[in-house]
Motif scaffolding. Structure first.
Motif, mmCIF file in Angstrom:
data_model
loop_
_atom_site.group_PDB
_atom_site.id
_atom_site.type_symbol
_atom_site.label_atom_id
_atom_site.label_comp_id
_atom_site.label_asym_id
_atom_site.label_seq_id
_atom_site.Cartn_x
_atom_site.Cartn_y
_atom_site.Cartn_z
ATOM 1 N N PHE A 139 0.831 -1.210 0.000
ATOM 2 C CA PHE A 139 0.000 0.000 0.000
ATOM 3 C C PHE A 139 0.869 1.266 0.000
ATOM 4 C CE2 PHE A 139 -1.308 2.904 3.522
ATOM 5 C CZ PHE A 139 -2.119 3.745 2.781
ATOM 6 N N LEU A 140 1.903 1.289 0.841
ATOM 7 C CA LEU A 140 2.823 2.423 0.865
ATOM 8 C C LEU A 140 3.600 2.529 -0.449
ATOM 9 C CD1 LEU A 140 4.345 2.225 4.472
ATOM 10 C CD2 LEU A 140 2.760 3.959 3.601
ATOM 11 N N SER A 141 4.000 1.383 -0.971
ATOM 12 C CA SER A 141 4.787 1.362 -2.204
ATOM 13 C C SER A 141 4.001 1.906 -3.383
ATOM 14 C CB SER A 141 5.252 -0.063 -2.508
ATOM 15 O OG SER A 141 6.135 -0.529 -1.501
ATOM 16 N N VAL A 142 2.742 1.552 -3.483
ATOM 17 C CA VAL A 142 1.919 2.025 -4.594
ATOM 18 C C VAL A 142 1.485 3.470 -4.372
ATOM 19 C CG1 VAL A 142 -0.246 1.677 -5.845
ATOM 20 C CG2 VAL A 142 1.130 -0.298 -5.173
ATOM 21 N N GLY A 143 1.114 3.809 -3.121
ATOM 22 C CA GLY A 143 0.667 5.166 -2.822
ATOM 23 C C GLY A 143 1.766 6.194 -2.990
ATOM 24 N N TYR A 144 2.951 5.871 -2.471
ATOM 25 C CA TYR A 144 4.076 6.795 -2.575
ATOM 26 C C TYR A 144 4.876 6.554 -3.858
ATOM 27 C CZ TYR A 144 8.766 8.655 -1.840
ATOM 28 O OH TYR A 144 9.964 9.294 -2.020
ATOM 29 N N GLY A 145 5.341 5.319 -4.058
ATOM 30 C CA GLY A 145 6.234 5.018 -5.175
ATOM 31 C C GLY A 145 5.621 5.203 -6.545
ATOM 32 N N GLY A 175 6.443 -4.786 -15.007
ATOM 33 C CA GLY A 175 6.791 -3.766 -14.024
ATOM 34 C C GLY A 175 6.022 -2.471 -14.195
ATOM 35 N N MET A 176 4.858 -2.548 -14.829
ATOM 36 C CA MET A 176 4.035 -1.359 -15.058
ATOM 37 C C MET A 176 2.730 -1.468 -14.283
ATOM 38 S SD MET A 176 5.890 0.504 -17.039
ATOM 39 C CE MET A 176 4.741 1.786 -17.564
ATOM 40 N N LEU A 177 2.272 -0.337 -13.794
ATOM 41 C CA LEU A 177 0.983 -0.259 -13.109
ATOM 42 C C LEU A 177 0.070 0.615 -13.964
ATOM 43 C CD1 LEU A 177 0.324 0.280 -9.348
ATOM 44 C CD2 LEU A 177 -0.801 1.758 -11.011
ATOM 45 N N VAL A 178 -1.132 0.121 -14.249
ATOM 46 C CA VAL A 178 -2.065 0.826 -15.129
ATOM 47 C C VAL A 178 -3.156 1.492 -14.300
ATOM 48 C CG1 VAL A 178 -3.711 0.615 -17.020
ATOM 49 C CG2 VAL A 178 -1.651 -0.827 -16.987
ATOM 50 N N VAL A 179 -3.287 2.791 -14.452
ATOM 51 C CA VAL A 179 -4.409 3.521 -13.859
ATOM 52 C C VAL A 179 -5.463 3.631 -14.956
ATOM 53 C CG1 VAL A 179 -5.166 5.675 -12.798
ATOM 54 C CG2 VAL A 179 -2.875 4.789 -12.324
ATOM 55 N N LEU A 204 12.109 -1.556 -5.902
ATOM 56 C CA LEU A 204 11.633 -1.670 -4.515
ATOM 57 C C LEU A 204 10.111 -1.812 -4.472
ATOM 58 C CD1 LEU A 204 13.870 0.981 -2.687
ATOM 59 C CD2 LEU A 204 14.010 -1.518 -2.522
ATOM 60 N N VAL A 205 9.421 -1.032 -5.298
ATOM 61 C CA VAL A 205 7.957 -1.123 -5.353
ATOM 62 C C VAL A 205 7.542 -2.489 -5.872
ATOM 63 C CG1 VAL A 205 5.879 -0.236 -6.494
ATOM 64 C CG2 VAL A 205 7.607 1.353 -5.619
ATOM 65 N N LEU A 206 8.193 -2.952 -6.921
ATOM 66 C CA LEU A 206 7.840 -4.235 -7.526
ATOM 67 C C LEU A 206 8.065 -5.384 -6.543
ATOM 68 C CD1 LEU A 206 6.814 -5.495 -10.126
ATOM 69 C CD2 LEU A 206 9.176 -5.664 -10.929
ATOM 70 N N THR A 207 9.133 -5.308 -5.767
ATOM 71 C CA THR A 207 9.413 -6.354 -4.768
ATOM 72 C C THR A 207 8.304 -6.417 -3.732
ATOM 73 O OG1 THR A 207 11.810 -6.167 -5.043
ATOM 74 C CG2 THR A 207 11.021 -7.110 -2.985
ATOM 75 N N ALA A 208 7.888 -5.257 -3.229
ATOM 76 C CA ALA A 208 6.825 -5.215 -2.221
ATOM 77 C C ALA A 208 5.497 -5.698 -2.787
ATOM 78 C CB ALA A 208 6.687 -3.793 -1.684
ATOM 79 N N VAL A 209 5.203 -5.313 -4.015
ATOM 80 C CA VAL A 209 3.949 -5.695 -4.665
ATOM 81 C C VAL A 209 3.904 -7.196 -4.917
ATOM 82 C CG1 VAL A 209 2.684 -5.513 -6.836
ATOM 83 C CG2 VAL A 209 3.437 -3.440 -5.669
ATOM 84 N N LYS A 210 5.017 -7.763 -5.377
ATOM 85 C CA LYS A 210 5.068 -9.202 -5.632
ATOM 86 C C LYS A 210 4.858 -10.001 -4.348
ATOM 87 C CE LYS A 210 7.980 -9.456 -9.786
ATOM 88 N NZ LYS A 210 9.297 -9.875 -10.340
ATOM 89 N N ARG A 211 5.481 -9.549 -3.284
ATOM 90 C CA ARG A 211 5.337 -10.248 -2.002
ATOM 91 C C ARG A 211 3.880 -10.244 -1.553
ATOM 92 N NH1 ARG A 211 7.599 -8.362 3.848
ATOM 93 N NH2 ARG A 211 7.105 -10.258 5.005
#
Length: 304
Positions: free
Chosen positions: A144-150, A171-175, A191-198
């Motif tokens: 949540f922090l990774s997507v909100g901030y990163g 490694g792309m996020l689609v809005v 770093l964001v991708l690592t957190a999201v994958k986990r």
């Protein structure tokens, strides 16, 4: 302005525009509507552009960056927001005149912005962001922090994010539908991708029910987490830190978005990149971040 236009064609364009201002009888000083155009044409010469037909919209973004960083020639500091707004207004009038006279067949895009000096939302420091990560209790909070901030998503964009919008392979996020129903793609850092994958692989599956859930962020009941509950999650993380400075700030989800914009500007990211990254329609909101960054740099110089 002591410098003069050197390019004969630019001088001709300027004279035509000056004649328009005289004929229209615009109120203001003799140079209110002409000096900004003259400065723009001299700036074009300084970057090697010799024909008005070669001016592009990215050139105007660069000029906008030049304006908000240019020292004020009448007092200390940089140009006021209303002054920058006036410069861009006169450029719009200049462009309209070029189109009317047939000097241009197609115009270039001039940045638009609000000159409002309202206080921006709180901005977290890099150390405060790291502190939030440190006091996250599970992969959901880290993601949540990774997507909100990163990724700089708005509250509504965080709430509406679906699992299919987060493309782990690329490694792309689609809005899908940002402000103004505009779609954009945001790159995820390592770093964001690592957190999201986990979160996606290890944590999210344990809360899924029998029916598929499209939402990316889900609660223990397997349902989409609302924007308000995401805000509550952020406040809980802040409370865990017991950091008085952090807790004294009025932090919301949108502050994470403002923080990444501020940090990108500190790292000299271009305003056009920040605009695209955040999904802004115009340059105006990026101006707040640029102005705040200039003020912080000035303060650092005073302290050191």
């Amino acid at each position: 302005m002591s410098k003069q236009i050197q390019n004969p064609n630019f001088e001709r364009h300027f004279q035509n525009y000056e004649n328009l201002i005289t004929a229209k009888g615009f109120k203001g000083t003799d140079t209110t509507y002409t000096t900004p155009v003259k400065e723009f044409l001299i700036w074009l010469e300084s970057i090697g552009i010799s024909s008005i037909k070669d001016v592009t919209s990215p050139n105007l973004v660069k000029y906008f960056e030049y304006l908000i960083e240019r020292p004020n020639q009448k007092r200390a500091g940089i140009l006021a927001g209303n002054t920058v707004k006036m410069h861009l207004l006169t450029l719009s009038m200049f462009l309209d005149n070029l189109l009317m006279l047939g000097e241009l067949q197609k115009g270039f895009s001039i940045p638009r912005f609000s000159a409002s000096d309202k206080n921006p939302r709180e901005v977290l420091t890099i150390d405060e962001i790291r502190l939030l990560y440190q006091y996250s209790e599970n992969p959901l909070e880290e993601a949540f922090l990774s997507v909100g901030y990163g990724c700089g998503l708005r509250r509504s964009e965080l709430q509406d994010l679906n699992l299919s919008d987060v493309q782990l392979s690329t490694g792309m996020l689609v809005v899908r539908s940002g402000k103004g129903s505009k779609r954009r793609e945001v790159p995820m850092s390592d770093l964001v991708l690592t957190a999201v994958k986990r979160y996606v692989i290890e944590y999210r599956p344990q809360f899924l029910g029998k029916e598929p859930e499209a939402a990316f962020f889900i609660n223990p009941s397997g349902k989409r987490i609302s924007g308000e509950n995401l805000n509550k999650m952020l406040r809980k993380i802040i409370a865990r830190t017991s950091n008085e400075s952090l807790m004294d700030k009025e932090i919301t989800l949108h502050c994470l978005r403002h923080s990444i914009a501020h940090h990108l500007m500190e790292r000299n990211a271009g305003l056009d990149f920040i605009r695209g990254f955040l999904g802004h329609s115009y340059i105006n909101t990026a101006y707040i971040y640029a102005k705040k960054n200039k003020q912080s740099k000035k303060l650092i110089q005073q302290v050191t």
